[in-house]
Design a protein around this motif. Structure first.
Motif, mmCIF file in Angstrom:
data_model
loop_
_atom_site.group_PDB
_atom_site.id
_atom_site.type_symbol
_atom_site.label_atom_id
_atom_site.label_comp_id
_atom_site.label_asym_id
_atom_site.label_seq_id
_atom_site.Cartn_x
_atom_site.Cartn_y
_atom_site.Cartn_z
ATOM 1 N N UNK A 166 0.833 -1.214 0.000
ATOM 2 C CA UNK A 166 0.000 0.000 0.000
ATOM 3 C C UNK A 166 0.862 1.256 0.000
ATOM 4 N N UNK A 167 1.885 1.294 0.905
ATOM 5 C CA UNK A 167 2.730 2.486 1.008
ATOM 6 C C UNK A 167 3.490 2.747 -0.292
ATOM 7 N N UNK A 212 -4.904 14.881 -2.837
ATOM 8 C CA UNK A 212 -3.937 14.603 -3.899
ATOM 9 C C UNK A 212 -3.096 13.368 -3.581
ATOM 10 N N UNK A 213 -3.526 12.606 -2.566
ATOM 11 C CA UNK A 213 -2.868 11.355 -2.228
ATOM 12 C C UNK A 213 -3.958 10.399 -1.729
ATOM 13 N N UNK A 214 -3.590 9.390 -0.973
ATOM 14 C CA UNK A 214 -4.588 8.503 -0.382
ATOM 15 C C UNK A 214 -5.162 9.208 0.847
ATOM 16 N N UNK A 215 -6.343 9.808 0.698
ATOM 17 C CA UNK A 215 -6.852 10.663 1.779
ATOM 18 C C UNK A 215 -7.204 9.875 3.038
ATOM 19 N N UNK A 216 -7.608 8.598 2.891
ATOM 20 C CA UNK A 216 -7.936 7.806 4.081
ATOM 21 C C UNK A 216 -6.707 7.615 4.959
ATOM 22 N N UNK A 217 -5.605 7.176 4.324
ATOM 23 C CA UNK A 217 -4.372 6.943 5.090
ATOM 24 C C UNK A 217 -3.796 8.249 5.628
ATOM 25 N N UNK A 255 -5.487 10.932 6.457
ATOM 26 C CA UNK A 255 -6.340 11.326 7.583
ATOM 27 C C UNK A 255 -5.893 10.588 8.847
ATOM 28 N N UNK A 256 -5.646 9.278 8.708
ATOM 29 C CA UNK A 256 -5.208 8.473 9.854
ATOM 30 C C UNK A 256 -3.873 8.976 10.418
ATOM 31 N N UNK A 257 -2.961 9.348 9.509
ATOM 32 C CA UNK A 257 -1.653 9.852 9.947
ATOM 33 C C UNK A 257 -1.832 11.155 10.714
ATOM 34 N N UNK A 258 -2.648 12.060 10.192
ATOM 35 C CA UNK A 258 -2.886 13.334 10.867
ATOM 36 C C UNK A 258 -3.421 13.101 12.285
ATOM 37 N N UNK A 259 -4.402 12.223 12.387
ATOM 38 C CA UNK A 259 -5.027 11.958 13.687
ATOM 39 C C UNK A 259 -4.041 11.348 14.681
ATOM 40 N N UNK A 260 -3.089 10.565 14.164
ATOM 41 C CA UNK A 260 -2.103 9.879 15.023
ATOM 42 C C UNK A 260 -1.231 10.865 15.793
ATOM 43 N N UNK A 261 -0.976 12.034 15.212
ATOM 44 C CA UNK A 261 -0.091 13.019 15.847
ATOM 45 C C UNK A 261 -0.835 14.034 16.710
ATOM 46 N N UNK A 262 -2.130 13.822 16.890
ATOM 47 C CA UNK A 262 -2.945 14.783 17.631
ATOM 48 C C UNK A 262 -3.077 14.374 19.102
#
Length: 398
Positions: A1-2, A134-139, A141-148
C-alpha cells in the motif's frame, strides 16, 4: 500500500515541481498576503469557531505547507509550528516568504512526505489545507489523527465529492478528449473552460498555469463524501466540532438541555446539504439579498404575533380579539415566502439534470466545437461557482 501511495506522490510532485499549485505573481505578493491573512482569520474565528487567542503558544503540525501563503498565519498567531513539505522548491520559496512577512523563528520546516514523517511528539493542533485529496486521503487522515493530542483539534481543508462534482466532471471531459496527452489537455482546458479560468484567476489570484496544472494536469484528485469523512473521524476517535459550509441541517431545534443524541451518528442527515454543494453556482450574498426581500412580510407577521403575548405581566394584557386578528393574518398565508424563495434550488437542480444528459450526448461525438457551443448556453452546469471548491472541517479528539 505504502509503495503505491509514494508512487502517486512522486507523480503529483513531478507536476508541482514544474508548476507550483500556489504560485502567485510577484507583483501581487503583498496584496495576497493581506487577503490570505483575512481569509484565515475569518475561517478560523467566524466559520470554524476557534478563538485566535486560544491558539497562542499551542504546538501545531501542518502537512503540506507548500510555499507558506497560509502557513505564515500560524506563526503570526504565535503558534509553535512544525511544517511538513515534500517539495524542496516550495520549501525554499516558503523560507523567503516567511522572512519577508514574519520576524518569528518559532517554526521548523521538514522535507518529508506525510507518510514518511516520524515523531514521538503529539500536537495541540494538526492541519492541512488542499493537500490530502492529492494522495490517499484515508491513510493521510489516519496519519494526521495519530499526531494529535487528546483534546486537541484537527483542521482539514479538502474537496467534498458533491461540492467538487462539477470540477471533477470538467476533469473527466478533458481526460476523455485529450488521449492522456498533457499538451492536448492544456489546450482543451483553455478552449472549453475560459470562464472558469478567468473566475479562478480573479478570486484565487493565481497564475493561469498554476490553476490549469493544479486542477487538470495533476494526476490525483480524490475527494471523500461527507459520510466517508465522518466514518474516518469516528475510527480515529474524532468528533466533528465545526465545518464550513455547515453540514448540520437547520431544522434541528432541540433545547440545549437535550443532548442525548450524537449528531455524528446520523451520517445521511449530515449529507443532505451535499445537494446544495453540487449545484452551487451563485455567491451566498446574492441569495441572501433575494431571501431577505422575500421574507420581510412573513417575518413581520410572526414577530407581531410572538411579541403580542411576550412580556406578559409587565404590560397590559392583549385582548382575545387582537390575538385572534394576528393568528388569522398568519393563517391566511397559504405558503411562506421563505419556502417559496428556495424554489430556485428546485429549478436549478432540474436544469442541472437536463444539462448533464445533453452534455454526455455531445461528449460521445467528441465534437469539441459543438461541446464548447453547448457549454456557453448552460444555465447551471459550470456556471458561477460551479460547486464548492473546498470544504473545511474542524475535529476534536476525545
Amino acid at each position: 500500500m505504502l509503495k503505491k501511495i509514494i508512487k502517486i506522490e512522486k507523480k503529483v510532485q513531478a507536476v508541482y515541481q514544474r508548476v507550483s499549485p500556489s504560485f502567485y505573481p510577484k507583483s501581487k505578493e503583498r496584496i495576497n498576503f493581506k487577503k490570505n491573512k483575512a481569509f484565515l482569520k475569518n475561517l478560523f474565528f467566524n466559520y470554524l469557531k476557534i478563538p485566535l487567542g486560544y491558539l497562542e503558544n499551542k504546538s501545531m503540525l501542518e502537512f503540506g505547507s507548500g510555499t507558506g501563503e497560509f502557513s505564515i498565519n500560524y506563526l503570526l498567531w504565535k503558534m509553535k509550528a512544525d511544517l511538513i513539505e515534500l517539495n524542496p522548491i516550495s520549501i525554499e520559496k516558503c523560507k523567503k516568504y516567511f522572512k519577508k512577512f514574519s520576524k518569528t523563528k518559532n517554526f521548523k520546516i521538514i522535507n518529508k512526505s506525510i507518510f514518511t514523517f516520524k515523531s514521538k511528539k503529539k500536537y495541540d493542533f494538526v492541519s492541512s489545507i488542499g493537500v490530502i485529496h492529492h494522495t490517499n486521503y484515508e491513510q493521510a487522515f489516519n496519519v494526521k489523527a495519530k499526531f494529535l493530542k487528546k483534546n486537541g483539534f484537527m483542521m482539514l481543508g479538502i474537496g467534498n465529492a458533491a461540492g467538487m462534482f462539477q470540477r471533477n466532471l470538467q476533469r473527466y471531459i478533458i481526460y476523455f478528449l485529450s488521449d492522456n496527452n498533457e499538451q492536448n489537455s492544456y489546450n482543451l482546458v483553455k478552449y472549453l473552460f475560459p470562464y472558469f479560468l478567468r473566475r479562478a484567476q480573479k478570486y484565487g489570484r493565481r497564475t493561469l498555469d498554476s490553476i490549469i496544472y493544479d486542477n487538470f494536469i495533476n494526476p490525483k484528485d480524490h475527494h471523500p463524501t461527507t459520510k466517508a469523512l465522518l466514518n474516518l473521524a469516528k475510527k480515529n476517535k474524532l468528533k466533528l466540532y465545526s465545518s464550513w459550509p455547515p453540514i448540520i441541517p437547520t431544522f434541528l431545534n432541540n433545547s440545549a438541555q437535550n443532548f442525548n443524541y450524537d449528531i455524528d451518528d446520523y451520517k445521511n442527515v449530515l449529507s443532505i446539504n451535499d445537494i446544495f454543494s453540487m449545484i452551487h453556482n451563485a455567491d451566498d450574498a446574492k441569495k441572501l439579498k433575494f431571501i431577505e426581500k422575500k421574507t420581510y412580510k412573513d417575518v413581520q407577521i410572526f414577530n407581531d404575533l410572538t411579541m403580542l403575548i411576550n412580556n406578559i405581566g409587565d404590560k397590559k394584557l392583549p385582548s382575545i380579539t387582537s390575538l385572534s386578528r394576528k393568528i388569522d393574518k398568519m393563517s391566511k398565508k397559504k405558503s411562506l415566502s421563505f419556502l417559496d424563495s428556495t424554489n430556485d434550488t428546485k429549478l436549478n437542480y432540474s436544469n442541472f439534470q437536463m444539462e448533464l444528459v445533453k452534455l454526455l450526448e455531445i461528449l460521445k461525438t467528441k465534437n469539441i466545437k459543438k461541446l464548447r457551443d453547448f457549454l456557453k448556453t448552460t444555465k447551471v452546469l459550470f456556471k458561477g461557482n460551479a460547486g464548492i471548491g473546498m470544504n473545511y472541517y474542524m475535529f476534536h479528539k476525545y
